[in-house]
Design an enzyme around this catalytic site. Structure first.
Site, PDB file in Angstrom:
ATOM      1  N   CYS A 213      -5.152   3.854  -9.138  1.00  0.00           N
ATOM      2  CA  CYS A 213      -5.950   3.683  -7.922  1.00  0.00           C
ATOM      3  C   CYS A 213      -7.338   4.311  -8.098  1.00  0.00           C
ATOM      4  CB  CYS A 213      -5.195   4.207  -6.708  1.00  0.00           C
ATOM      5  SG  CYS A 213      -5.686   3.334  -5.215  1.00  0.00           S
TER       6      CYS A 213
ATOM      7  N   HIS B 282      -0.195   1.357  -6.995  1.00  0.00           N
ATOM      8  CA  HIS B 282       0.558   2.596  -7.279  1.00  0.00           C
ATOM      9  C   HIS B 282       1.908   2.271  -7.910  1.00  0.00           C
ATOM     10  CE1 HIS B 282      -1.997   5.488  -5.038  1.00  0.00           C
ATOM     11  NE2 HIS B 282      -2.365   4.394  -4.389  1.00  0.00           N
TER      12      HIS B 282
ATOM     13  N   GLU C 121       3.868   4.178  -9.363  1.00  0.00           N
ATOM     14  CA  GLU C 121       4.823   5.290  -9.210  1.00  0.00           C
ATOM     15  C   GLU C 121       5.802   5.079  -8.054  1.00  0.00           C
ATOM     16  OE1 GLU C 121       1.603   5.380  -8.603  1.00  0.00           O
ATOM     17  OE2 GLU C 121       1.035   6.740  -6.983  1.00  0.00           O
TER      18      GLU C 121
HETATM   19  N1  GLN Z   1     -10.257   6.360  -2.401  1.00  0.00           N
HETATM   20  C1  GLN Z   1      -9.969   5.137  -3.072  1.00  0.00           C
HETATM   21  C2  GLN Z   1      -9.934   3.960  -2.115  1.00  0.00           C
HETATM   22  O1  GLN Z   1      -9.741   4.114  -0.943  1.00  0.00           O
HETATM   23  C3  GLN Z   1      -8.692   5.239  -3.875  1.00  0.00           C
HETATM   24  C4  GLN Z   1      -7.463   5.472  -3.054  1.00  0.00           C
HETATM   25  C5  GLN Z   1      -6.282   5.944  -3.852  1.00  0.00           C
HETATM   26  O2  GLN Z   1      -6.437   6.476  -4.947  1.00  0.00           O
HETATM   27  N2  GLN Z   1      -5.089   5.810  -3.296  1.00  0.00           N
HETATM   28  O3  GLN Z   1     -10.096   2.843  -2.540  1.00  0.00           O
END
Ligand code: GLN
Length: 533
Positions: A383, A509, A511
């Site tokens: 992410c 994600h 995970e």
């Molecule tokens: N802050 C980033 C976004 O909103 C990544 C979010 C995250 O890592 N879950 O796109």
């Protein structure tokens, strides 16, 4: 078969592991052929934990249907290997929101709306909701916090009413408490447990089973004492001794016959002999690693391990399947600079840059990604970690020194990460990120395709910003390839570097979908790459 209900409450202190006990009980019942689900009731006023700082509440776990939930839902999914949903996670805030909305709609016309019966009725409705679908033989409801907290009271009252309304064999109440060990006296103390159970009884609730978290084995005298003073059968006083791994807890609970007691109380006649073959195979591998690797987890919430719960668990699953002990080194991204990065990362076999929000620690993450790219160390960016990898590449390979995400610099000259149009229009922050499962198409011949072994995948998301498609071609020409895309929107889901043995960034994600009996392919391959590094 009628749905049966188990309520899990905690006493004496928080952090006793109600989530693990609930998940372990569910696992044992599932292993006996029953259909089980678990739901979590959190007594705080936030509508969901989506906007809570990870320092407050640990990781925010995301379900397939895009609910931002308590990290215990992650344990439920990892233990049961079945997805949960919005209905599995309820807070006081959500309960009040529903009741107040109904009031505005005129549903209580003429009536005074009160905690009892309106709030408790809504709690009861949600406690019964999953059971009413007919999909489950047993629904376990875990109540966050500890008995005696002011904010827990409506939940305790709702369970009291349900205990009265339901048939005796249709519901069981499990109370988890702490048996402190007094070093000076060399004794386990039962008094806090007695007080905590008394508090439940004052509220009209009688536990059927008491699970005692303890660092030392309980004697039969202690069991008898707790049984006598807490009004339960001696065999319903269960020891929960500290385990080396949370994944051993189902086996410990089976030795204590927790499942048998529940089966007896709920008259679960369909229960078979437990089948835990896959689980024990996993435990065996976990306990007998043949090699070791050191992996850096670069993040900014590293002081609190719970902030990266699912990532740490995914490494445990991937380690076991690789017969390899994965030693995770949590490195604070605020402390990583171009001057010390070699010192910090030189002994690492792989580098993971973690998800996150906001400006703090960003530059340290960029330095870590650059080091992994240049030194050809296996890299996984999740992410924000993927967005960082793109920024780093744009800065140091494309030469756009000011490349940035608009999350941090709204006026950036090279916004390689930016907001989509539909996100720009939003004014409300809660629950409005790109959340939950989205499809992704993998490019044949890519590393991602090799890892997943198929073209179509689905992964869970939780972010607002995206790779800016205006730069994708330029990145591609310079060797950073977008190898996974959402076919409908064209949004970039995966980037990798052609000339690197293992460099992959994912907007989603992975995970959240890793399980002990089904480790996530990305983590599995990442650990394998670290082993070979
Ligand atoms: N802050 C980033 C976004 O909103 C990544 C979010 C995250 O890592 N879950 O796109």
């Amino acid at each position: 078969m009628k749905t049966k209900y188990v309520f899990v409450l905690g006493g004496v202190t928080s952090s006793l592991g109600k989530g693990i006990i609930s998940a372990s009980l569910a696992k044992l019942l599932q292993a006996r052929g029953l259909r089980v689900t678990i739901q979590k009731f959190d007594p705080y006023i936030n509508v969901d934990p989506g906007m809570l700082n990870p320092y407050e509440h640990g990781e925010c776990y995301v379900t397939e249907d895009g609910a931002e939930t308590d990290l215990d839902l992650g344990h439920y999914e990892r233990f049961l290997n079945v997805p949960t949903s919005k209905a599995n996670s309820v807070t006081t805030g959500r309960i009040y929101q529903t009741v107040i909305q109904k009031e505005r709609e005129g549903a209580f016309l003429g009536k005074t709306v009160q905690v009892v019966p309106h709030i408790t009725d809504e709690i009861k409705r949600r406690m019964m909701m999953l059971g009413k679908t007919g999909h489950y033989d047993v629904v376990i409801s875990e109540i966050g916090g500890t008995v005696g907290d002011i904010e827990s009271q409506p939940f305790v009252e709702a369970i009291r009413q349900l205990q009265w309304e339901l048939e005796d064999e249709d519901c069981a109440v499990l109370h988890l408490t702490l048996l402190p060990f007094l070093n000076a006296a060399k004794e386990l103390k039962t008094k806090p447990t007695q007080h905590s159970v008394r508090m439940l009884q004052q509220n009209g609730l009688q536990p059927d089973i008491i699970v005692c978290r303890t660092e030392h084995h309980m004697t039969s005298d202690i069991r008898k004492k707790i049984a006598l003073f807490c009004n339960v059968k001696p065999n319903a006083v269960i020891e929960s001794i500290d385990a080396r791994s949370i994944y051993q807890v189902p086996m410990l609970m089976m030795e204590e016959k927790l499942d048998e007691i529940i089966i007896q109380k709920l008259q679960l006649k369909a229960a078979k002999e437990p089948e835990l073959h896959e689980w024990t195979k996993f435990l065996d591998k976990l306990q007998h690693p043949k090699t070791e690797v050191d992996i850096a987890l670069v993040g900014k919430y590293v002081e609190l391990q719970d902030a990266y719960k699912s990532i740490l668990e995914a490494f445990i699953h991937a380690g076991a399947t690789n017969e390899c002990k994965v030693r995770i080194h949590c490195l604070h991204s605020e402390h990583i600079t171009a001057d010390n990065v070699t010192e910090k990362l030189k002994n690492m076999h792989a580098v993971l840059v973690a998800p996150g929000f906001g400006e703090r620690g960003i530059e340290g993450k960029i330095v870590a990604a650059q080091y992994a790219r240049e030194q050809k160390i296996p890299f996984l960016g999740i992410c924000l970690g993927m967005q960082i990898a793109v920024i780093e590449y744009a800065r140091h390979v494309l030469g756009h020194k000011e490349a940035m995400t608009t999350e941090i610099d709204a006026a950036s000259k090279y916004p390689v990460i930016a907001l989509m149009e539909d996100q720009k229009r939003l004014t409300i922050k809660g629950g409005t990120m790109r959340l939950g499962a989205y499809e992704c198409t993998l490019q044949k011949g890519s590393l991602a395709y090799k890892i997943y072994g198929k073209e179509q995948i689905s992964e869970r998301h939780r972010h607002r910003y995206e790779v800016n498609n205006a730069y994708v071609e330029e990145l591609h020409k310079a060797g950073m390839l977008a190898t996974g895309k959402n076919a409908e929107t064209g949004l970039v889901e995966i980037v990798e570097i052609k000339e690197h043995p293992f460099f992959i960034g994912v907007q989603f994600h992975p995970e959240f979908k890793s399980r002990p009996v089904d480790p996530h392919p990305l983590f599995r391959s990442f650990v394998a790459a670290a082993k070979g590094a």
